[in-house]
Design a protein around this motif. Structure first.
Motif, PDB file in Angstrom:
ATOM      1  N   MET A  20       0.827  -1.201   0.000  1.00 39.15           N
ATOM      2  CA  MET A  20       0.000   0.000   0.000  1.00 39.15           C
ATOM      3  C   MET A  20       0.865   1.257   0.000  1.00 39.15           C
ATOM      4  O   MET A  20       0.566   2.223  -0.713  1.00 39.15           O
ATOM      5  CB  MET A  20      -0.919  -0.011   1.224  1.00 39.15           C
ATOM      6  N   ILE A  21       1.951   1.243   0.768  1.00 39.68           N
ATOM      7  CA  ILE A  21       2.857   2.398   0.799  1.00 39.68           C
ATOM      8  C   ILE A  21       3.478   2.615  -0.577  1.00 39.68           C
ATOM      9  O   ILE A  21       3.584   3.752  -1.070  1.00 39.68           O
ATOM     10  CB  ILE A  21       3.951   2.189   1.871  1.00 39.68           C
ATOM     11  N   GLU A  22       3.865   1.514  -1.232  1.00 40.49           N
ATOM     12  CA  GLU A  22       4.472   1.633  -2.556  1.00 40.49           C
ATOM     13  C   GLU A  22       3.469   2.149  -3.582  1.00 40.49           C
ATOM     14  O   GLU A  22       3.814   2.925  -4.479  1.00 40.49           O
ATOM     15  CB  GLU A  22       5.020   0.269  -2.979  1.00 40.49           C
ATOM     16  N   LEU A  23       2.195   1.712  -3.468  1.00 37.91           N
ATOM     17  CA  LEU A  23       1.165   2.199  -4.382  1.00 37.91           C
ATOM     18  C   LEU A  23       0.930   3.697  -4.178  1.00 37.91           C
ATOM     19  O   LEU A  23       0.711   4.433  -5.147  1.00 37.91           O
ATOM     20  CB  LEU A  23      -0.143   1.426  -4.165  1.00 37.91           C
ATOM     21  N   ILE A  24       0.969   4.139  -2.935  1.00 35.20           N
ATOM     22  CA  ILE A  24       0.817   5.570  -2.660  1.00 35.20           C
ATOM     23  C   ILE A  24       1.967   6.347  -3.296  1.00 35.20           C
ATOM     24  O   ILE A  24       1.769   7.416  -3.890  1.00 35.20           O
ATOM     25  CB  ILE A  24       0.759   5.820  -1.133  1.00 35.20           C
ATOM     26  N   HIS A  25       3.176   5.771  -3.206  1.00 35.04           N
ATOM     27  CA  HIS A  25       4.332   6.415  -3.839  1.00 35.04           C
ATOM     28  C   HIS A  25       4.160   6.453  -5.353  1.00 35.04           C
ATOM     29  O   HIS A  25       4.444   7.478  -5.998  1.00 35.04           O
ATOM     30  CB  HIS A  25       5.603   5.656  -3.465  1.00 35.04           C
ATOM     31  N   LEU A  26       3.686   5.329  -5.941  1.00 38.93           N
ATOM     32  CA  LEU A  26       3.451   5.300  -7.382  1.00 38.93           C
ATOM     33  C   LEU A  26       2.428   6.352  -7.794  1.00 38.93           C
ATOM     34  O   LEU A  26       2.591   7.040  -8.799  1.00 38.93           O
ATOM     35  CB  LEU A  26       2.957   3.913  -7.808  1.00 38.93           C
ATOM     36  N   ALA A  27       1.344   6.454  -7.015  1.00 43.06           N
ATOM     37  CA  ALA A  27       0.289   7.412  -7.351  1.00 43.06           C
ATOM     38  C   ALA A  27       0.808   8.841  -7.320  1.00 43.06           C
ATOM     39  O   ALA A  27       0.481   9.658  -8.198  1.00 43.06           O
ATOM     40  CB  ALA A  27      -0.883   7.251  -6.374  1.00 43.06           C
ATOM     41  N   ALA A  28       1.625   9.147  -6.327  1.00 44.22           N
ATOM     42  CA  ALA A  28       2.129  10.509  -6.180  1.00 44.22           C
ATOM     43  C   ALA A  28       3.107  10.886  -7.296  1.00 44.22           C
ATOM     44  O   ALA A  28       3.214  12.057  -7.671  1.00 44.22           O
ATOM     45  CB  ALA A  28       2.815  10.663  -4.812  1.00 44.22           C
ATOM     46  N   ASN A  29       3.792   9.880  -7.845  1.00 43.23           N
ATOM     47  CA  ASN A  29       4.839  10.167  -8.839  1.00 43.23           C
ATOM     48  C   ASN A  29       4.518   9.642 -10.238  1.00 43.23           C
ATOM     49  O   ASN A  29       5.383   9.688 -11.111  1.00 43.23           O
ATOM     50  CB  ASN A  29       6.167   9.559  -8.361  1.00 43.23           C
ATOM     51  N   TRP A  30       3.294   9.145 -10.442  1.00 42.42           N
ATOM     52  CA  TRP A  30       3.003   8.451 -11.690  1.00 42.42           C
ATOM     53  C   TRP A  30       3.140   9.344 -12.922  1.00 42.42           C
ATOM     54  O   TRP A  30       3.668   8.912 -13.950  1.00 42.42           O
ATOM     55  CB  TRP A  30       1.612   7.829 -11.640  1.00 42.42           C
ATOM     56  N   LYS A  31       2.667  10.571 -12.847  1.00 43.82           N
ATOM     57  CA  LYS A  31       2.752  11.455 -14.011  1.00 43.82           C
ATOM     58  C   LYS A  31       4.193  11.635 -14.455  1.00 43.82           C
ATOM     59  O   LYS A  31       4.497  11.660 -15.653  1.00 43.82           O
ATOM     60  CB  LYS A  31       2.119  12.812 -13.698  1.00 43.82           C
ATOM     61  N   HIS A  32       5.084  11.754 -13.489  1.00 46.03           N
ATOM     62  CA  HIS A  32       6.504  11.893 -13.816  1.00 46.03           C
ATOM     63  C   HIS A  32       7.068  10.579 -14.338  1.00 46.03           C
ATOM     64  O   HIS A  32       7.815  10.558 -15.335  1.00 46.03           O
ATOM     65  CB  HIS A  32       7.287  12.338 -12.578  1.00 46.03           C
ATOM     66  N   ILE A  33       6.673   9.457 -13.709  1.00 47.03           N
ATOM     67  CA  ILE A  33       7.216   8.148 -14.081  1.00 47.03           C
ATOM     68  C   ILE A  33       6.863   7.796 -15.513  1.00 47.03           C
ATOM     69  O   ILE A  33       7.715   7.345 -16.290  1.00 47.03           O
ATOM     70  CB  ILE A  33       6.706   7.062 -13.103  1.00 47.03           C
ATOM     71  N   LYS A  34       5.598   8.003 -15.906  1.00 47.22           N
ATOM     72  CA  LYS A  34       5.171   7.545 -17.236  1.00 47.22           C
ATOM     73  C   LYS A  34       5.724   8.405 -18.375  1.00 47.22           C
ATOM     74  O   LYS A  34       5.631   8.016 -19.536  1.00 47.22           O
ATOM     75  CB  LYS A  34       3.644   7.485 -17.317  1.00 47.22           C
ATOM     76  N   LEU A  35       6.313   9.538 -18.035  1.00 47.00           N
ATOM     77  CA  LEU A  35       6.929  10.384 -19.051  1.00 47.00           C
ATOM     78  C   LEU A  35       8.453  10.308 -19.013  1.00 47.00           C
ATOM     79  O   LEU A  35       9.128  10.958 -19.807  1.00 47.00           O
ATOM     80  CB  LEU A  35       6.488  11.841 -18.864  1.00 47.00           C
ATOM     81  N   SER A  36       8.986   9.504 -18.094  1.00 47.46           N
ATOM     82  CA  SER A  36      10.442   9.420 -17.917  1.00 47.46           C
ATOM     83  C   SER A  36      10.947   8.038 -18.320  1.00 47.46           C
ATOM     84  O   SER A  36      10.168   7.120 -18.587  1.00 47.46           O
ATOM     85  CB  SER A  36      10.806   9.688 -16.453  1.00 47.46           C
ATOM     86  N   LYS A  37      12.250   7.882 -18.331  1.00 43.23           N
ATOM     87  CA  LYS A  37      12.833   6.566 -18.583  1.00 43.23           C
ATOM     88  C   LYS A  37      12.516   5.659 -17.403  1.00 43.23           C
ATOM     89  O   LYS A  37      12.694   6.040 -16.239  1.00 43.23           O
ATOM     90  CB  LYS A  37      14.351   6.687 -18.774  1.00 43.23           C
ATOM     91  N   ARG A  38      12.057   4.442 -17.738  1.00 39.08           N
ATOM     92  CA  ARG A  38      11.633   3.522 -16.693  1.00 39.08           C
ATOM     93  C   ARG A  38      11.874   2.087 -17.145  1.00 39.08           C
ATOM     94  O   ARG A  38      11.926   1.803 -18.337  1.00 39.08           O
ATOM     95  CB  ARG A  38      10.154   3.727 -16.360  1.00 39.08           C
ATOM     96  N   THR A  39      11.992   1.201 -16.178  1.00 38.69           N
ATOM     97  CA  THR A  39      12.198  -0.223 -16.458  1.00 38.69           C
ATOM     98  C   THR A  39      10.991  -1.007 -15.947  1.00 38.69           C
ATOM     99  O   THR A  39      10.619  -0.884 -14.776  1.00 38.69           O
ATOM    100  CB  THR A  39      13.477  -0.739 -15.774  1.00 38.69           C
ATOM    101  N   ILE A  40      10.397  -1.782 -16.841  1.00 36.76           N
ATOM    102  CA  ILE A  40       9.263  -2.620 -16.485  1.00 36.76           C
ATOM    103  C   ILE A  40       9.761  -4.051 -16.299  1.00 36.76           C
ATOM    104  O   ILE A  40      10.339  -4.641 -17.224  1.00 36.76           O
ATOM    105  CB  ILE A  40       8.173  -2.588 -17.575  1.00 36.76           C
ATOM    106  N   ILE A  41       9.562  -4.588 -15.121  1.00 36.63           N
ATOM    107  CA  ILE A  41       9.894  -5.992 -14.848  1.00 36.63           C
ATOM    108  C   ILE A  41       8.607  -6.786 -15.019  1.00 36.63           C
ATOM    109  O   ILE A  41       7.715  -6.739 -14.170  1.00 36.63           O
ATOM    110  CB  ILE A  41      10.462  -6.169 -13.426  1.00 36.63           C
ATOM    111  N   HIS A  42       8.506  -7.487 -16.146  1.00 40.97           N
ATOM    112  CA  HIS A  42       7.257  -8.199 -16.440  1.00 40.97           C
ATOM    113  C   HIS A  42       7.397  -9.659 -16.029  1.00 40.97           C
ATOM    114  O   HIS A  42       8.256 -10.385 -16.534  1.00 40.97           O
ATOM    115  CB  HIS A  42       6.916  -8.104 -17.924  1.00 40.97           C
ATOM    116  N   ILE A  43       6.524 -10.085 -15.101  1.00 35.71           N
ATOM    117  CA  ILE A  43       6.534 -11.458 -14.584  1.00 35.71           C
ATOM    118  C   ILE A  43       5.181 -12.079 -14.906  1.00 35.71           C
ATOM    119  O   ILE A  43       4.221 -11.914 -14.148  1.00 35.71           O
ATOM    120  CB  ILE A  43       6.793 -11.484 -13.057  1.00 35.71           C
TER     121      ILE A  43
END
Length: 569
Positions: A20-43
């Motif tokens: 839940m803490i990580e999801l809150i962090h994702l929500a707060a930074n998502w706009k920046h994350i989806k426009l920046s360089k990122r690595t998707i670990i697909h399992i």
């Protein structure tokens, strides 16, 4: 007051809190994350129960159907670490590298499972070393990765100093263990939430919250008495329904469904006569339905025992076998849509942690042996007006977010024309809270065509270059098969293993639906001739699928001729 927590529950409580803490962090930074360089670990892990996993043949290949996810690298900001549940041979790895080199903007891939290749790579395929130690246990991929320290260390090195997150498959508690070990967030709900709303009953709750029509039905059926009682009530309220479906809560496949036709019920004609005599208005009163309900309840047990049939008898040879599993895991009773011509479609959504809902893929389902099984999709969908579909999907997406569901969701819909009002009806049928195989194939199609899929407008747009380009690669499929993709039209295959080749994916692209279907059928016919000599005993669904495609083409030709006649007139 004192809250007592058993020690066995502590790891789950801590893991859920961390997620839940990580999801809150994702929500707060998502706009920046989806426009920046990122690595998707697909399992692409299938975290089914142990009993379900043990009954699935070639479970490793089933977990590798989403290998098309590597083509997300068409976004220059995206790197993909794809966790593969089996070791791929050089032929398959070279094949995917060849497809990627067709796009000059994408660099080659690091497909080593033990060491990095030189240079800046956009995607990496890693196979956990535990697959060699547990070859027959049908463990889900996240569990295999959990017990693969070398692969975990490799991933840590690859994501060091980068923004990264995990996208999983069917949820399992070991997803949380892997995320905790890698110290990266999961783009998805808590496994318990995912498992709850990926059931048939959970999907009905989401559709109800979204105010999206669903077939008349009842979820959360767990006892025989409850089944008889609720079915009797539903049949009385919806007396014109001719067939009822019984669907297990688990997702995936036509083997989780059975059906029964009301024409075999001895009192049905009598009940229908009463309904027609009194009319819909009077019929809605409780006193009018009471006598019919009592007759139904008396006859339903014997009716089901005699006439209910599993959709796939190879999995459940009889109704009694099906019923035992149905009641153990729970399920729903639903009315079959009242039409001989029902089209099913699937829409893939991304529910962003920031609250946005995006449509990623939409396809009309190509039916298999029955309408309950899809073995392909036609992208983009054409059976529902794009604005109507967008409105439904936004409602479902927002309802999911309100129920703490984020990440990837597939929405299954059925559409038909009401024979009384001549209006199109769209019903919510399925909800799958996971990244889908259809979406993986869509990514592969978009990569090879360089196209853009606009689900809101219902269009696939491909920019044709002025100079002619071509890409041709060879793969070994019992015989050598030349796969060409010239001028954004042609055929591309998806391969999931290097040895058995018991399952393949195929994409055909054309300027119109008719051309794509004709090419698809011709390819199937050719492959069938190559791999099925007269002396060979085996099973495939090629003939069945070719027949279904021919039926679709016949409908297309009929509609085209009718349109031409109307235009001429």
């Amino acid at each position: 007051h004192t809250l007592l927590i058993k020690p066995a529950n502590l790891p789950l409580a801590v893991a859920s809190c961390t997620l839940m803490i990580e999801l809150i962090h994702l929500a707060a930074n998502w706009k920046h994350i989806k426009l920046s360089k990122r690595t998707i670990i697909h399992i692409p892990s299938l975290g089914f129960s142990l009993s379900q996993r043990l009954h699935l043949r070639r479970f490793d290949i089933l977990q590798n159907i989403q290998i098309g996810r590597i083509f997300d690298v068409r976004d220059e900001n995206v790197e993909v670490i794809y966790i593969c549940p089996l070791r791929l041979g050089e032929d398959v790895l070279q094949y995917y590298n060849s497809l990627l080199t067709c796009d000059e903007t994408v660099e080659g891939a690091d497909t080593s499972t033990t060491q990095a290749s030189p240079g800046n790579r956009h995607f990496v395929i890693l196979t956990p070393e535990a697959v060699d130690h547990f070859p027959t246990h049908n463990m889900c991929l996240s569990t295999l990765l959990k017990y693969s320290p070398r692969t975990l260390r490799r991933i840590k090195n690859l994501i060091q100093g980068k923004q990264a997150y995990i996208v999983g498959g069917v949820g399992h508690m070991d997803d949380l263990a892997v995320a905790d070990e890698l110290d990266v967030p999961i783009l998805g709900p808590e496994p318990a939430v995912q498992q709850l709303y990926s059931t048939k009953s959970g999907g009905r709750r989401i559709f109800a919250a979204a105010k999206v029509d669903a077939p008349p039905g009842q979820g959360d059926i767990y006892s025989l008495a409850q089944l008889h009682e609720k079915l009797g009530e539903l049949m009385t309220l919806n007396i014109t329904v001719e067939r009822w479906h019984f669907r297990m809560n688990q997702q995936r496949g036509d083997h989780v469904t059975a059906y029964c036709d009301v024409c075999h019920l001895s009192c049905y004609k009598w009940a229908l006569q009463r309904y027609r005599y009194f009319g819909p208005d009077l019929w809605s009163s409780e006193w009018m339905q009471e006598f019919v309900l009592s007759r139904y309840l008396n006859e339903i047990p014997e009716w089901l025992a005699q006439y209910a049939q599993p959709a796939k008898t190879s999995s459940y040879p009889s109704w009694s076998c099906f019923l035992k599993t149905f009641l153990r895991q729970g399920g729903v009773v639903e009315a079959c849509p009242p039409s001989q011509s029902v089209t099913h479609l699937t829409v893939d959504l991304l529910l962003e942690p920031g609250g946005e809902v995006t449509m990623l893929s939409c396809g009309d389902q190509l039916p298999g042996s029955c309408q309950l099984k899809a073995i392909g999709a036609i992208v983009p969908q054409t059976c529902v007006h794009p604005e109507t579909l967008h409105s439904i999907c936004m409602s479902v997406g927002q309802a999911c977010l309100q129920h703490l569901i984020v990440g990837y969701v597939s929405v299954g819909l059925a559409t038909f024309v009401d024979r009384h009002t001549a209006e199109q009806k769209v019903l919510g049928i399925d909800l799958d809270v996971a990244y889908s195989d259809q979406l993986a194939m869509t990514q592969m199609m978009l990569m090879t065509t360089g196209g853009t899929l606009n689900c809101h407008a219902g269009s696939l747009e491909v920019q044709m270059s002025i100079r002619k380009t071509s890409c041709a690669v060879k793969v070994h499929l019992l015989t050598y098969f030349l796969i060409t993709f010239q001028q954004k039209k042609g055929t591309v295959f998806a391969f999931y293993d290097s040895h058995e080749r018991c399952r393949i994916g195929m994409i055909t692209v054309s300027e119109d639906l008719q051309g794509a279907l004709v090419t698809f059928a011709q390819n199937l016919s050719f492959i069938h001739q190559e791999i099925s000599p007269s002396a060979m005993e085996g099973e495939n669904n090629f003939k069945e699928l070719i027949k279904n495609i021919e039926d679709v083409l016949q409908i297309i030709n009929q509609n085209k001729n009718q349109l031409d006649d109307e235009t001429t007139a």
